[in-house]
Design a protein around this motif. Structure first.
Motif, PDB file in Angstrom:
ATOM      1  N   MET A 138      17.093 -32.154  61.877  1.00  0.00           N
ATOM      2  CA  MET A 138      16.223 -33.067  62.617  1.00  0.00           C
ATOM      3  C   MET A 138      15.191 -32.269  63.396  1.00  0.00           C
ATOM      4  O   MET A 138      15.519 -31.349  64.130  1.00  0.00           O
ATOM      5  CB  MET A 138      17.056 -33.908  63.593  1.00  0.00           C
ATOM      6  CG  MET A 138      16.237 -34.858  64.453  1.00  0.00           C
ATOM      7  SD  MET A 138      17.322 -35.815  65.553  1.00  0.00           S
ATOM      8  CE  MET A 138      16.079 -36.702  66.487  1.00  0.00           C
ATOM      9  N   THR A 139      13.923 -32.578  63.228  1.00  0.00           N
ATOM     10  CA  THR A 139      12.868 -31.916  63.968  1.00  0.00           C
ATOM     11  C   THR A 139      12.351 -32.834  65.065  1.00  0.00           C
ATOM     12  O   THR A 139      12.648 -34.025  65.086  1.00  0.00           O
ATOM     13  CB  THR A 139      11.712 -31.526  63.034  1.00  0.00           C
ATOM     14  OG1 THR A 139      11.207 -32.705  62.408  1.00  0.00           O
ATOM     15  CG2 THR A 139      12.184 -30.549  61.969  1.00  0.00           C
ATOM     16  N   HIS A 140      11.582 -32.279  65.969  1.00  0.00           N
ATOM     17  CA  HIS A 140      11.047 -33.040  67.091  1.00  0.00           C
ATOM     18  C   HIS A 140       9.582 -32.673  67.236  1.00  0.00           C
ATOM     19  O   HIS A 140       9.200 -31.527  67.020  1.00  0.00           O
ATOM     20  CB  HIS A 140      11.834 -32.698  68.363  1.00  0.00           C
ATOM     21  CG  HIS A 140      11.631 -33.666  69.472  1.00  0.00           C
ATOM     22  ND1 HIS A 140      10.521 -33.643  70.289  1.00  0.00           N
ATOM     23  CD2 HIS A 140      12.391 -34.702  69.900  1.00  0.00           C
ATOM     24  CE1 HIS A 140      10.614 -34.616  71.181  1.00  0.00           C
ATOM     25  NE2 HIS A 140      11.726 -35.273  70.978  1.00  0.00           N
ATOM     26  N   PRO A 141       8.723 -33.627  67.622  1.00  0.00           N
ATOM     27  CA  PRO A 141       7.294 -33.324  67.708  1.00  0.00           C
ATOM     28  C   PRO A 141       6.953 -32.286  68.769  1.00  0.00           C
ATOM     29  O   PRO A 141       5.936 -31.605  68.658  1.00  0.00           O
ATOM     30  CB  PRO A 141       6.657 -34.674  68.031  1.00  0.00           C
ATOM     31  CG  PRO A 141       7.772 -35.536  68.543  1.00  0.00           C
ATOM     32  CD  PRO A 141       8.991 -35.061  67.826  1.00  0.00           C
ATOM     33  N   LEU A 142       7.749 -32.175  69.814  1.00  0.00           N
ATOM     34  CA  LEU A 142       7.493 -31.167  70.835  1.00  0.00           C
ATOM     35  C   LEU A 142       8.139 -29.850  70.433  1.00  0.00           C
ATOM     36  O   LEU A 142       9.236 -29.830  69.887  1.00  0.00           O
ATOM     37  CB  LEU A 142       8.056 -31.613  72.188  1.00  0.00           C
ATOM     38  CG  LEU A 142       7.456 -32.868  72.833  1.00  0.00           C
ATOM     39  CD1 LEU A 142       8.130 -33.130  74.169  1.00  0.00           C
ATOM     40  CD2 LEU A 142       5.960 -32.736  73.014  1.00  0.00           C
ATOM     41  N   LYS A 143       7.466 -28.762  70.731  1.00  0.00           N
ATOM     42  CA  LYS A 143       8.055 -27.452  70.459  1.00  0.00           C
ATOM     43  C   LYS A 143       9.210 -27.201  71.427  1.00  0.00           C
ATOM     44  O   LYS A 143       9.204 -27.658  72.566  1.00  0.00           O
ATOM     45  CB  LYS A 143       7.010 -26.349  70.590  1.00  0.00           C
ATOM     46  CG  LYS A 143       6.014 -26.323  69.437  1.00  0.00           C
ATOM     47  CD  LYS A 143       5.109 -25.110  69.536  1.00  0.00           C
ATOM     48  CE  LYS A 143       4.180 -25.031  68.327  1.00  0.00           C
ATOM     49  NZ  LYS A 143       3.292 -23.848  68.403  1.00  0.00           N
ATOM     50  N   THR A 144      10.186 -26.435  70.959  1.00  0.00           N
ATOM     51  CA  THR A 144      11.369 -26.125  71.759  1.00  0.00           C
ATOM     52  C   THR A 144      11.372 -24.655  72.136  1.00  0.00           C
ATOM     53  O   THR A 144      11.209 -23.787  71.280  1.00  0.00           O
ATOM     54  CB  THR A 144      12.652 -26.466  70.974  1.00  0.00           C
ATOM     55  OG1 THR A 144      12.662 -27.863  70.673  1.00  0.00           O
ATOM     56  CG2 THR A 144      13.885 -26.111  71.788  1.00  0.00           C
ATOM     57  N   LEU A 203      23.985 -25.206  69.229  1.00  0.00           N
ATOM     58  CA  LEU A 203      23.066 -26.085  69.939  1.00  0.00           C
ATOM     59  C   LEU A 203      23.203 -27.521  69.435  1.00  0.00           C
ATOM     60  O   LEU A 203      23.497 -27.746  68.254  1.00  0.00           O
ATOM     61  CB  LEU A 203      21.628 -25.603  69.756  1.00  0.00           C
ATOM     62  CG  LEU A 203      21.305 -24.247  70.398  1.00  0.00           C
ATOM     63  CD1 LEU A 203      19.962 -23.728  69.897  1.00  0.00           C
ATOM     64  CD2 LEU A 203      21.310 -24.366  71.919  1.00  0.00           C
ATOM     65  N   PRO A 204      22.979 -28.502  70.302  1.00  0.00           N
ATOM     66  CA  PRO A 204      23.109 -29.908  69.876  1.00  0.00           C
ATOM     67  C   PRO A 204      22.089 -30.271  68.796  1.00  0.00           C
ATOM     68  O   PRO A 204      21.032 -29.637  68.673  1.00  0.00           O
ATOM     69  CB  PRO A 204      22.822 -30.694  71.164  1.00  0.00           C
ATOM     70  CG  PRO A 204      22.995 -29.721  72.273  1.00  0.00           C
ATOM     71  CD  PRO A 204      22.644 -28.377  71.721  1.00  0.00           C
ATOM     72  N   GLU A 205      22.404 -31.308  68.054  1.00  0.00           N
ATOM     73  CA  GLU A 205      21.482 -31.794  67.032  1.00  0.00           C
ATOM     74  C   GLU A 205      20.155 -32.159  67.683  1.00  0.00           C
ATOM     75  O   GLU A 205      20.102 -32.759  68.752  1.00  0.00           O
ATOM     76  CB  GLU A 205      22.068 -33.025  66.335  1.00  0.00           C
ATOM     77  CG  GLU A 205      21.222 -33.529  65.192  1.00  0.00           C
ATOM     78  CD  GLU A 205      21.840 -34.731  64.488  1.00  0.00           C
ATOM     79  OE1 GLU A 205      21.180 -35.283  63.589  1.00  0.00           O
ATOM     80  OE2 GLU A 205      22.968 -35.112  64.858  1.00  0.00           O
ATOM     81  N   GLY A 206      19.073 -31.770  67.038  1.00  0.00           N
ATOM     82  CA  GLY A 206      17.749 -32.027  67.582  1.00  0.00           C
ATOM     83  C   GLY A 206      17.204 -30.888  68.427  1.00  0.00           C
ATOM     84  O   GLY A 206      16.026 -30.871  68.769  1.00  0.00           O
ATOM     85  N   TRP A 207      18.069 -29.929  68.771  1.00  0.00           N
ATOM     86  CA  TRP A 207      17.653 -28.795  69.601  1.00  0.00           C
ATOM     87  C   TRP A 207      17.820 -27.459  68.864  1.00  0.00           C
ATOM     88  O   TRP A 207      17.616 -26.406  69.450  1.00  0.00           O
ATOM     89  CB  TRP A 207      18.480 -28.746  70.887  1.00  0.00           C
ATOM     90  CG  TRP A 207      18.222 -29.881  71.829  1.00  0.00           C
ATOM     91  CD1 TRP A 207      18.816 -31.110  71.813  1.00  0.00           C
ATOM     92  CD2 TRP A 207      17.303 -29.892  72.935  1.00  0.00           C
ATOM     93  NE1 TRP A 207      18.340 -31.883  72.838  1.00  0.00           N
ATOM     94  CE2 TRP A 207      17.412 -31.162  73.540  1.00  0.00           C
ATOM     95  CE3 TRP A 207      16.416 -28.951  73.463  1.00  0.00           C
ATOM     96  CZ2 TRP A 207      16.650 -31.527  74.663  1.00  0.00           C
ATOM     97  CZ3 TRP A 207      15.658 -29.306  74.579  1.00  0.00           C
ATOM     98  CH2 TRP A 207      15.776 -30.577  75.155  1.00  0.00           C
TER      99      TRP A 207
END
Length: 255
Positions: free
Chosen positions: A1-7, A73-77
């Motif tokens: 799972m990716t996220h639009p904000l950079k981590t 790390l949790p999913e999405g992170w």
């Protein structure tokens, strides 16, 4: 799972530089994984920063935990776009023959081994995605020797050369590598940890206007804002009250 904000993942985020960097990167629009050993401080930081900061307890000297980090790390992170290697410490100002070997071992374990291992854990993902940035906090102590710096200065010299060699390895990849090397800096636990005495720590900054953690956070934010084709290899920064002292000369020897 990716996220639009950079981590971004920031080590040593429970105080000082790491705390300021984590808050600044959230303000800059990053999702931040804030790591450190003190859970209560991480929780307080998360409360202050909001939902875009994930507190994650991690000791960089726990090599098993560091190697397992990408899958822990949790999913999405789990996609880390920016690694800020901030965790580090100095212990003591004794001369090399008077210092505690355990102090040397702890500095090497944190400043060198911990930094290398967490970089090795997260770098393959950046290379696979052909995007990312590794920022490490070095020190002017890695360039300018002074009495009592011995192993601490050597660990920071290691950081400088490790980051330069990392940049060489990354040639042809869209992954950046930067060493930020501050000089005299107050507003953190650095001197208290090093000297083990609050009065001695306060004396380090008497009649000076040192750098502050917010200045370091500002520099990290600037480096990350540059166009993706620009790599800042190294930033050396001091307050204007500080300069390299020059070579020392012993004038007590007989002719």
């Amino acid at each position: 799972m990716t996220h639009p904000l950079k981590t971004a993942l920031v080590t040593g985020a429970t105080a000082g530089f790491g705390h300021a960097i984590a808050l600044r990167l959230v303000k800059e629009g990053f999702r931040v994984i804030a790591t450190g050993r003190r859970q209560e401080r991480l929780d307080a930081l998360a409360k202050e920063a909001g939902e875009n900061l994930l507190p994650f307890k991690l000791d960089v000297t726990d090599l098993a935990a560091v190697k397992a980090l990408p899958g822990s790390l949790p999913e999405g992170w789990q996609q880390v776009d920016v690694l800020v290697n901030n965790a580090g410490l100095a212990l003591g100002l004794e001369k090399a023959w008077e210092t505690k070997p355990s102090d040397w071992e702890q500095m090497i374990a944190t400043n060198v081994t911990g930094l290398v291992e967490i970089t090795r854990a997260l770098l393959p993902g950046m290379v696979d995605r052909n995007a990312g940035h590794v920022i490490s906090l070095g020190s002017t102590a890695g360039t300018y020797p002074y009495p009592g710096s011995n192993v601490y200065g050597a660990t920071k010299a290691f950081v400088d050369l490790f980051m330069r060699n990392l940049r060489s390895d990354l040639l042809g990849k869209q992954v950046r590598a930067t060493n930020i090397a501050p000089g005299l800096c107050g507003g953190s636990e650095f001197s208290q940890v090093r000297l083990g005495d609050n009065q001695k720590a306060a004396a380090v900054y008497e009649h000076t206007k040192p750098l502050l953690p917010e200045d370091i956070a500002e520099t990290v934010a600037w480096v990350l804002k540059l166009p993706p084709h620009v790599n800042i290899n190294m930033v050396e920064m001091m307050p204007i009250c500080q300069a390299a002292a020059g070579l020392a000369v012993d004038r007590t020897m007989d002719n």
